[in-house]
Design an enzyme around this catalytic site. Structure first.
Site, mmCIF file in Angstrom:
data_model
loop_
_atom_site.group_PDB
_atom_site.id
_atom_site.type_symbol
_atom_site.label_atom_id
_atom_site.label_comp_id
_atom_site.label_asym_id
_atom_site.label_seq_id
_atom_site.Cartn_x
_atom_site.Cartn_y
_atom_site.Cartn_z
ATOM 1 N N ASP A 7 0.859 -1.170 0.000
ATOM 2 C CA ASP A 7 0.000 0.000 0.000
ATOM 3 C C ASP A 7 0.905 1.233 0.000
ATOM 4 O O ASP A 7 2.104 1.129 0.274
ATOM 5 C CB ASP A 7 -0.883 -0.024 1.252
ATOM 6 C CG ASP A 7 -1.806 1.171 1.334
ATOM 7 O OD1 ASP A 7 -2.363 1.554 0.297
ATOM 8 O OD2 ASP A 7 -1.950 1.720 2.436
ATOM 9 N N ASP A 14 -1.412 -0.794 6.009
ATOM 10 C CA ASP A 14 -1.642 -0.296 7.367
ATOM 11 C C ASP A 14 -3.075 0.128 7.624
ATOM 12 O O ASP A 14 -3.409 0.508 8.734
ATOM 13 C CB ASP A 14 -0.728 0.903 7.642
ATOM 14 C CG ASP A 14 -1.217 2.171 6.951
ATOM 15 O OD1 ASP A 14 -1.746 2.059 5.827
ATOM 16 O OD2 ASP A 14 -1.080 3.252 7.546
ATOM 17 N N ASP A 41 -6.958 -2.422 3.788
ATOM 18 C CA ASP A 41 -6.006 -3.476 3.433
ATOM 19 C C ASP A 41 -6.344 -4.809 4.091
ATOM 20 O O ASP A 41 -5.748 -5.839 3.749
ATOM 21 C CB ASP A 41 -4.587 -3.078 3.853
ATOM 22 C CG ASP A 41 -4.125 -1.793 3.195
ATOM 23 O OD1 ASP A 41 -4.368 -1.647 1.988
ATOM 24 O OD2 ASP A 41 -3.540 -0.945 3.889
#
Length: 706
Positions: free
Chosen positions: A395, A594, A598
């Site tokens: 990410d 995080d 996700d």
């Protein structure tokens, strides 16, 4: 969020096909079943409480019988004839009460024709205990050479008791660790507010339970409250913080007709929304379901010890029976006694202590080592699987970048200086709670600029702020605010576009309707990210970026970091689909992120990696948490995984070799050559030494290189 019907069903983590409407144990492996969908209510694990009670109540008895067996000749008066009875009295509660669940599972494994570790444990404990009881009450059945110098036939109550206590301790540690697997789903379920403020047809507003909201209801969302369900804005305008679900670091403006997502935070203005999706239809509920399915659909790790154990149990029991029959039918007198003693020796020496400790001890040492380096593995499967990854999905926000807005740069219009722009912008922003404002004010203070106090401060939700500063009318915000203030802003348009292409957020500043300049605020890349990505690429990993941020911003960050494959504006399901697509292509995928968005991909990936600076949901969904959020730890974790698996293979190899040599010796196959039989005393000692050897080898991991 309303409870899901599946919450009352339980299944086996190792064998998801085993499913029943209540708790129990798996008929295949004997593992305790877990709820498919946990409840938000705190629930005690009855099996954990039961094992804990059995362990602590009987641990003193196991310690006492062990000390008596090892040092009885020093602790008791010489020639005391009742030591066997004392050991029997001490060990019986341990074996028959504390160890009873093991015998139940052992019996079930035999009934189901599914031999497992419980079969080995139950058989080993029963053999040691029954042998000792026979030796206590019928010592004359044994040959004289099996009597000690005081005439007492050796018994092995301590072996039976200690095996039970150690197994209980292992189960307690395992059950406590497994209880954390549902934490991610509980965290997600807890995001939704418990109530919603419904507006009735007569205009009266009242708070109602979230489960009473229906499609079409009008709901009031006040500043600072969470959006209760998915819907569309009917009235009002506000900046909504959607970072918990989308990964976008900046609040987004929502106006009439715009969609809003349940569990996101309304930061400023009041909104009236019309409910469109409720209950299990909301995006949050869908994410909960995806996390649950991803966790349960992961193929159970095929540990070598578990595979071999099924055959090993049958082979050992078969060898013990052959030993009994062989000696009884063909051995010298008293053949049946020799056969019984040798059969017991086979079962004792083949007790699965070394085999059972081979991987857990390596895992314990490795997790301790990892923790000192800021890496938290969720379980043994994560450590074992980390070495196999060849593809890493990352990410952007909070993973590659810091995850919080920071001042980037300032551009002044003709006739003004950068200090003028920053001083005026920070001055008016002192009254704002927006993250962009914090970054601008912090930079002005860092430069030591004197800031005036704003007057008549006004926050125009989603477009910027206005007010008076030292007698000047100041406006700071986006182009919509500039249009309202009749400010000609296009003179800096090209610079603004260039900054956006670099991934920055841009706000314009005007004083008395004259353009003063613009300020760019961006989410900076972590200082360690570039080095970490180089290390990972050198290790042969393909790095892919997938982020909820805009495509332009994502590509700008990717260019800086040398990432070739980039996906922008992806939703939680898109990340999950990307993981599944790569897995179907034969890739072993790790996902690093995080945010809550996700979580499904983290759970589905072969190894999910969460930043310790991120959300609790991401951390609880992941297999590995990096406490400091430093991607360089991924390479360290991979090296530790390689070392740990090598250590486990050494331990398993030793355990198998030990049994391959020890079982024939215990069966008496070398008797024609040596003229001696292996006493169960020596078998028990060899069993203990094998365990000590495995533990000693595993502890070497504590000094593994970083």
């Amino acid at each position: 969020m309303e409870p899901v019907a599946e919450g009352t069903f339980y299944n086996c983590p190792m064998h998801p096909q085993i499913r029943q409407p209540g708790p129990g144990s798996c008929p295949i492996c004997g593992m305790a079943l877990e709820p498919v969908m946990p409840s938000l209510e705190e629930e005690d694990n009855p099996e954990l409480a039961d094992f804990r009670r059995r362990f602590w109540w009987t641990l003193p008895l196991s310690a006492a019988v062990f000390l008596l067996a090892m040092f009885g000749h020093m602790l008791l008066p010489a020639g005391l004839p009742h030591q066997n009875l004392i050991e029997l009295a001490l060990s019986t509660p341990v074996v028959l009460w504390a160890g009873w669940p093991f015998f139940v599972r052992c019996g079930r494994s035999i009934r189901n024709r599914s031999p497992n570790m419980w079969t080995l444990i139950g058989t080993g404990v029963a053999a040691a205990y029954v042998y000792s009881v026979v030796a206590t009450f019928a010592p004359g059945l044994f040959p004289p050479e099996f009597a000690a110098h005081n005439g007492r036939v050796g018994v092995y109550y301590e072996a039976a008791a200690v095996i039970v206590s150690l197994t209980l301790l292992g189960q307690i540690l395992e059950l406590r660790a497994r209880s954390q697997t549902s934490a991610a789903i509980k965290s997600l379920m807890g995001l939704a507010p418990r109530t919603a403020r419904r507006i009735r047809a007569d205009g009266v507003e009242a708070d109602i339970p979230l489960t009473h909201v229906h499609i079409g209801d009008l709901l009031r969302v006040r500043p600072g409250e969470k959006v209760p369900v998915d819907g569309k804005v009917a009235e009002g305008e506000s900046a909504v913080d959607e970072s918990m679900l989308t990964g976008e670091p900046m609040p987004v403006t929502r106006r009439p007709g715009d969609s809003v997502i349940g569990a996101t935070l309304n930061t400023s203005g009041s909104l009236v929304i019309r409910a469109e999706k409720v209950g299990s239809q909301t995006m949050l509920s869908q994410i909960v379901q995806m996390v649950a399915l991803a966790q349960r659909s992961r193929a159970p790790m095929q540990r070598l010890a578990d595979v071999v154990a099924g055959y090993f149990v049958v082979i050992v029991i078969g060898i013990a029976l052959l030993t009994l029959l062989g000696w009884g039918l063909f051995g010298p007198a008293p053949g049946w006694v020799f056969g019984f003693v040798n059969a017991v020796a086979v079962l004792i020496i083949a007790c699965p202590c070394a085999l059972g400790l081979a991987t857990p001890m390596s895992i314990m040492a490795a997790t301790g080592r990892a923790a000192t380096q800021g890496m938290l593995f969720r379980d043994a499967a994560a450590i074992e699987g980390m070495r196999r990854i060849d593809t890493l999905i990352v990410d952007k926000t909070g993973t590659l970048t810091e995850g919080r807005p920071a001042f980037d740069r300032v551009a002044a219009a003709p006739g003004f200086s950068e200090a003028d722009v920053l001083r005026l912008a920070a001055g008016i922003d002192q009254g704002s709670e927006h993250p962009l404002a914090h970054a601008i004010v912090a930079e002005a203070r860092r430069r030591g600029l004197a800031l005036a106090t704003p007057e008549k401060f006004e926050s125009s939700s989603g477009i910027g702020v206005r007010g008076l500063l030292s007698g000047q009318r100041i406006a700071l915000g986006n182009t919509a605010l500039m249009e309202e203030e009749l400010v000609e802003w296009r003179g800096l348009k090209s610079q603004a576009e260039e900054l956006r292409r670099e991934g920055a957020s841009v706000v314009y500043l005007a004083a008395d309707r004259m353009l003063v300049g613009l300020i760019a605020v961006s989410d900076p890349v972590k200082a360690s990210t570039a080095e970490a990505l180089r290390t990972l690429r050198d290790a042969g990993l393909n790095v892919i970026m997938a982020t909820g941020d805009g495509v332009t911003t994502a590509q700008a960050v990717a260019r800086k970091l040398g990432i070739a494959e980039v996906y922008g504006e992806v939703k939680p399901k898109d990340k999950l689909d990307l993981v599944e697509r790569l897995q179907k292509a034969g890739k072993v995928v790790a996902m690093a992120g995080d945010g809550i968005n996700d979580a499904p991909a983290l759970a589905k990936a072969d190894v999910g990696i969460a930043m310790g600076t991120g959300t609790d949901v991401a951390i609880n969904s992941a297999h590995l948490t990096l406490i400091k959020g430093d991607l360089r730890s991924i390479a360290r974790a991979r090296r530790l995984s390689l070392d740990t698996v090598r250590n486990m293979r050494q331990n398993l190899g030793f355990a198998f070799v030990y049994n391959a040599l020890g079982i024939p010796l215990a069966a008496g196959l070398f008797h024609p050559l040596t003229g001696h039989l292996l006493s169960p005393v020596i078998a028990a000692l060899a069993m203990s030494l094998s365990s000590v050897s495995v533990i000693t080898n595993a502890l070497r991991l504590r000094g593994a290189a970083s």
